[in-house]
Design an enzyme around this catalytic site. Structure first.
Site, PDB file in Angstrom:
ATOM      1  N   CYS A   9       0.820  -1.212   0.000  1.00  0.00           N
ATOM      2  CA  CYS A   9       0.000   0.000   0.000  1.00  0.00           C
ATOM      3  C   CYS A   9       0.858   1.267   0.000  1.00  0.00           C
ATOM      4  O   CYS A   9       2.012   1.266   0.439  1.00  0.00           O
ATOM      5  CB  CYS A   9      -0.906   0.021   1.212  1.00  0.00           C
ATOM      6  SG  CYS A   9      -2.038  -1.385   1.301  1.00  0.00           S
ATOM      7  N   GLU A  41       0.532   3.942   1.885  1.00  0.00           N
ATOM      8  CA  GLU A  41       0.854   4.422   3.226  1.00  0.00           C
ATOM      9  C   GLU A  41       2.130   3.771   3.754  1.00  0.00           C
ATOM     10  O   GLU A  41       3.021   4.440   4.280  1.00  0.00           O
ATOM     11  CB  GLU A  41      -0.296   4.141   4.204  1.00  0.00           C
ATOM     12  CG  GLU A  41      -1.601   4.792   3.813  1.00  0.00           C
ATOM     13  CD  GLU A  41      -2.506   3.894   2.973  1.00  0.00           C
ATOM     14  OE1 GLU A  41      -2.030   3.279   1.980  1.00  0.00           O
ATOM     15  OE2 GLU A  41      -3.695   3.798   3.317  1.00  0.00           O
TER      16      GLU A  41
END
Length: 144
Positions: A60, A62
């Site tokens: 991801c 993040e």
């Protein structure tokens, strides 16, 4: 306790996340995500989602942003911004559980997490605190 971000810092962080989103490698989901973290010394590190045909190997945005900061020796993160496109029926798209746990390792519970949603050219921002997204993280074994 975290020092609040200025409006200028918040916009700069959101713009960095939006720019990182353009580098998304998401041929399977077609769901582009960009993220940016602001470290204690004022540095900004970005990340984007990178998919893999073996879906479990996807990483991801993040986590990529946090790992970029940590890899550069920056372990204190003041804030995180992420940006996605609007999905039908949802106000915003929240980080996955794995990202929330990684966030809790490097970001204080009261730190801001800005979740932005693109609906055409319109960018809507939702400001949360990490503790709202991850109220019960696994405890870590060292100090922040």
């Amino acid at each position: 306790m975290n020092t609040p971000l200025t409006k200028e810092e918040q916009e700069k962080l959101l713009d960095a996340a939006q720019q990182a989103r353009e580098n998304s490698y998401s041929p399977y989901s077609k769901f582009k995500v960009g993220a940016a973290v602001l470290t204690a010394d004022g540095s900004i590190f970005t990340g984007t989602n990178i998919e893999n045909a073996s879906y479990g190997l996807t990483v991801c945005a993040e986590r990529n942003a946090i790992f970029a900061a940590v890899g550069a020796g920056k372990r204190k993160v003041r804030a995180l911004a992420l940006i996605t496109q609007k999905l039908p029926g949802l106000d915003f798209n929240s980080p996955c559980g794995a990202c929330r746990q990684v966030m809790s390792e490097f970001i204080a519970p009261d730190a801001p997490v800005y979740i932005a949603v693109l609906d055409g050219p319109k960018r809507t921002v939702y400001a949360k605190q990490l503790q709202e997204l991850m109220p019960f993280p696994f405890d870590k074994f060292s100090e922040k």
